[in-house]
Scaffold this active site. Structure first.
Site, PDB file in Angstrom:
ATOM      1  N   ASN A  10      -3.084 -10.256   1.721  1.00  0.00           N
ATOM      2  CA  ASN A  10      -2.686  -8.976   2.305  1.00  0.00           C
ATOM      3  C   ASN A  10      -3.939  -8.335   2.903  1.00  0.00           C
ATOM      4  O   ASN A  10      -4.776  -7.815   2.176  1.00  0.00           O
ATOM      5  CB  ASN A  10      -2.080  -8.084   1.210  1.00  0.00           C
ATOM      6  CG  ASN A  10      -1.727  -6.704   1.716  1.00  0.00           C
ATOM      7  OD1 ASN A  10      -1.791  -6.433   2.916  1.00  0.00           O
ATOM      8  ND2 ASN A  10      -1.350  -5.802   0.808  1.00  0.00           N
ATOM      9  N   TRP A  11      -4.035  -8.395   4.223  1.00  0.00           N
ATOM     10  CA  TRP A  11      -5.234  -7.874   4.889  1.00  0.00           C
ATOM     11  C   TRP A  11      -5.267  -6.351   4.937  1.00  0.00           C
ATOM     12  O   TRP A  11      -6.270  -5.763   5.344  1.00  0.00           O
ATOM     13  CB  TRP A  11      -5.318  -8.406   6.321  1.00  0.00           C
ATOM     14  CG  TRP A  11      -5.704  -9.846   6.434  1.00  0.00           C
ATOM     15  CD1 TRP A  11      -5.944 -10.724   5.411  1.00  0.00           C
ATOM     16  CD2 TRP A  11      -5.913 -10.581   7.649  1.00  0.00           C
ATOM     17  NE1 TRP A  11      -6.284 -11.957   5.909  1.00  0.00           N
ATOM     18  CE2 TRP A  11      -6.271 -11.896   7.291  1.00  0.00           C
ATOM     19  CE3 TRP A  11      -5.823 -10.261   9.001  1.00  0.00           C
ATOM     20  CZ2 TRP A  11      -6.542 -12.886   8.235  1.00  0.00           C
ATOM     21  CZ3 TRP A  11      -6.091 -11.238   9.944  1.00  0.00           C
ATOM     22  CH2 TRP A  11      -6.452 -12.539   9.562  1.00  0.00           C
ATOM     23  N   LYS A  12      -4.145  -5.714   4.591  1.00  0.00           N
ATOM     24  CA  LYS A  12      -4.047  -4.239   4.673  1.00  0.00           C
ATOM     25  C   LYS A  12      -4.491  -3.775   6.060  1.00  0.00           C
ATOM     26  O   LYS A  12      -4.224  -4.466   7.040  1.00  0.00           O
ATOM     27  CB  LYS A  12      -4.847  -3.598   3.533  1.00  0.00           C
ATOM     28  CG  LYS A  12      -4.442  -4.178   2.167  1.00  0.00           C
ATOM     29  CD  LYS A  12      -4.911  -3.404   1.002  1.00  0.00           C
ATOM     30  CE  LYS A  12      -4.424  -4.075  -0.276  1.00  0.00           C
ATOM     31  NZ  LYS A  12      -4.792  -3.338  -1.473  1.00  0.00           N
ATOM     32  N   HIS A  99       5.001  -2.180  -1.429  1.00  0.00           N
ATOM     33  CA  HIS A  99       3.617  -2.147  -1.924  1.00  0.00           C
ATOM     34  C   HIS A  99       3.310  -0.729  -2.413  1.00  0.00           C
ATOM     35  O   HIS A  99       3.759   0.252  -1.817  1.00  0.00           O
ATOM     36  CB  HIS A  99       2.650  -2.565  -0.809  1.00  0.00           C
ATOM     37  CG  HIS A  99       1.272  -2.823  -1.324  1.00  0.00           C
ATOM     38  ND1 HIS A  99       0.409  -1.805  -1.642  1.00  0.00           N
ATOM     39  CD2 HIS A  99       0.632  -3.978  -1.619  1.00  0.00           C
ATOM     40  CE1 HIS A  99      -0.721  -2.339  -2.107  1.00  0.00           C
ATOM     41  NE2 HIS A  99      -0.608  -3.652  -2.101  1.00  0.00           N
ATOM     42  N   GLU A 101       0.809   1.069  -2.134  1.00  0.00           N
ATOM     43  CA  GLU A 101       0.163   1.950  -1.144  1.00  0.00           C
ATOM     44  C   GLU A 101       1.200   2.563  -0.220  1.00  0.00           C
ATOM     45  O   GLU A 101       1.025   3.692   0.255  1.00  0.00           O
ATOM     46  CB  GLU A 101      -0.907   1.157  -0.361  1.00  0.00           C
ATOM     47  CG  GLU A 101      -2.125   0.903  -1.241  1.00  0.00           C
ATOM     48  CD  GLU A 101      -2.938  -0.329  -0.875  1.00  0.00           C
ATOM     49  OE1 GLU A 101      -2.746  -0.885   0.220  1.00  0.00           O
ATOM     50  OE2 GLU A 101      -3.774  -0.726  -1.705  1.00  0.00           O
ATOM     51  N   GLU A 171       1.894  -5.962  -9.349  1.00  0.00           N
ATOM     52  CA  GLU A 171       0.608  -5.387  -8.960  1.00  0.00           C
ATOM     53  C   GLU A 171       0.410  -4.053  -9.694  1.00  0.00           C
ATOM     54  O   GLU A 171       0.907  -3.010  -9.237  1.00  0.00           O
ATOM     55  CB  GLU A 171       0.570  -5.134  -7.447  1.00  0.00           C
ATOM     56  CG  GLU A 171       0.577  -6.387  -6.613  1.00  0.00           C
ATOM     57  CD  GLU A 171      -0.161  -6.192  -5.282  1.00  0.00           C
ATOM     58  OE1 GLU A 171      -0.993  -7.026  -4.957  1.00  0.00           O
ATOM     59  OE2 GLU A 171       0.083  -5.184  -4.610  1.00  0.00           O
ATOM     60  N   GLY A 177      -7.664  -2.700  -5.758  1.00  0.00           N
ATOM     61  CA  GLY A 177      -8.844  -2.196  -5.054  1.00  0.00           C
ATOM     62  C   GLY A 177      -9.852  -1.501  -5.959  1.00  0.00           C
ATOM     63  O   GLY A 177     -10.754  -0.819  -5.481  1.00  0.00           O
ATOM     64  N   SER A 216      -7.193  -6.916  -7.662  1.00  0.00           N
ATOM     65  CA  SER A 216      -8.588  -7.331  -7.873  1.00  0.00           C
ATOM     66  C   SER A 216      -8.729  -8.805  -8.264  1.00  0.00           C
ATOM     67  O   SER A 216      -9.531  -9.138  -9.138  1.00  0.00           O
ATOM     68  CB  SER A 216      -9.267  -6.424  -8.909  1.00  0.00           C
ATOM     69  OG  SER A 216      -9.302  -5.097  -8.429  1.00  0.00           O
ATOM     70  N   GLY A 237      -5.875  -8.888  -1.976  1.00  0.00           N
ATOM     71  CA  GLY A 237      -6.256  -7.888  -0.980  1.00  0.00           C
ATOM     72  C   GLY A 237      -7.665  -8.140  -0.481  1.00  0.00           C
ATOM     73  O   GLY A 237      -7.918  -9.050   0.319  1.00  0.00           O
TER      74      GLY A 237
HETATM   75  P1  13P Z   1      -7.050  -5.997  -4.113  1.00  0.00           P
HETATM   76  O1  13P Z   1      -7.067  -7.492  -4.267  1.00  0.00           O
HETATM   77  O2  13P Z   1      -7.997  -5.495  -3.067  1.00  0.00           O
HETATM   78  O3  13P Z   1      -7.174  -5.297  -5.423  1.00  0.00           O
HETATM   79  O4  13P Z   1      -5.605  -5.619  -3.543  1.00  0.00           O
HETATM   80  C1  13P Z   1      -4.469  -6.128  -4.169  1.00  0.00           C
HETATM   81  C2  13P Z   1      -3.302  -5.813  -3.326  1.00  0.00           C
HETATM   82  O5  13P Z   1      -2.933  -4.662  -3.184  1.00  0.00           O
HETATM   83  C3  13P Z   1      -2.628  -6.923  -2.643  1.00  0.00           C
HETATM   84  O6  13P Z   1      -1.410  -6.520  -2.107  1.00  0.00           O
END
Ligand code: 13P
Length: 269
Positions: A10-12, A99, A101, A171, A177, A216, A237
């Site tokens: 997931n590149w966000k 997600h 977020e 998650e 993050g 993470s 992420g």
């Molecule tokens: P991180 O790996 O940066 O913690 O993010 C996880 C995530 O939200 C994947 O969708």
């Protein structure tokens, strides 16, 4: 149909055409050449504006791609939204839904997510449905209560069979993050409890359901997380933006995978 683990990037909201090009070139070469030895289904979820670039760079490779979100309506006057049919047009096979977020920053509700879920399924997109609890809920030992509520909306609307050809991603919000991953034991306990809870509806479907962990994941913790019996792969992420880190995580996936992920339509080549 192959029975193989999944690794989803997931590149966000990161990247540009130049960094994407470099990142995809590196991972494509490595994953294509080792696919016979490490049979993993790898999926890249770039920001939607880069789907065209991703499509042209990944076409013909063993790596699939998808989107990080989609509209809850089929089409219409919804400025700024992207319809599921448009994602299909760009060769997406997967769509990330719910997600944390999106729930936190854009106020997405379980009901909206369930609507998106239904549309994705109608269109033949595989939903990757994210569930997980906040730090306060984790500390109050309400993890499963929160996850059950998140899943129940989908079940109430569409029944347990909705999870056929679906991927679940656990998650925990407190691990996203933050650098603070759930321990392999904690992640295993929750993934196993989710599976157990879903067996009440459909035992064989729950058994075969792909449940991923996300939060993470790093090269240092990937192997111990992926060795857990109810964790069928990872949703990554930050580490997915670094080719070297992502490839190390990829290599940490089990080489022989006996867990049945057979409800997924993954073609091996
Ligand atoms: P991180 O790996 O940066 O913690 O993010 C996880 C995530 O939200 C994947 O969708």
């Amino acid at each position: 149909m192959a029975q193989i683990p999944l690794l989803i990037a997931n590149w966000k909201m990161y990247g540009n055409r130049s960094t994407n090009q470099q990142l995809l070139a590196k991972i494509k070469v490595c994953i294509n050449s080792s696919h016979a030895k490490i049979p993993v289904s790898v999926v890249i979820l770039p920001p939607a504006i880069f789907l065209e670039q991703t499509t042209s760079l990944l076409k013909g490779s063993t790596i699939a791609w998808g989107a990080q979100n989609m509209a809850s309506e089929e089409k219409g006057a919804y400025t700024g939204e992207i319809a599921g049919a448009m994602l299909k047009d760009f060769g997406c096979r997967y769509v990330l839904l719910g997600h944390s977020e999106r729930r936190q920053h854009f106020g997405e509700t379980d009901v909206q997510i369930a609507r998106k879920f239904a549309l994705a399924k109608q269109l033949g997109l595989t939903p990757i449905l994210c569930v997980g609890e906040s730090l306060a809920d984790y500390q109050a030992k309400k993890t499963m209560k929160v996850i059950q509520q998140q899943l129940q909306v989908v079940i109430t609307s569409f029944g347990f069979s909705a999870f056929q050809n679906t991927i679940l991603a656990y998650e925990p919000i407190w691990a996203i993050g933050t650098g603070l991953s759930a321990t392999p034991e904690t992640a295993q306990t929750v993934c196993s409890q989710i599976r157990q809870w879903l067996t009440q509806g459909d035992h064989s479907l729950a058994d075969k359901l792909a449940i991923l962990y996300g939060g993470s994941i790093k090269p240092e913790n990937a192997k111990s997380l992926f060795s857990m019996p109810d964790i069928d792969g990872g949703l990554v992420g930050a580490a997915s933006l670094d080719a070297q880190a992502f490839l190390k995580i990829y290599e940490a996936l089990p080489k022989s995978f006996t867990k049945p992920v057979s409800n997924l339509k993954i073609e091996s080549d």
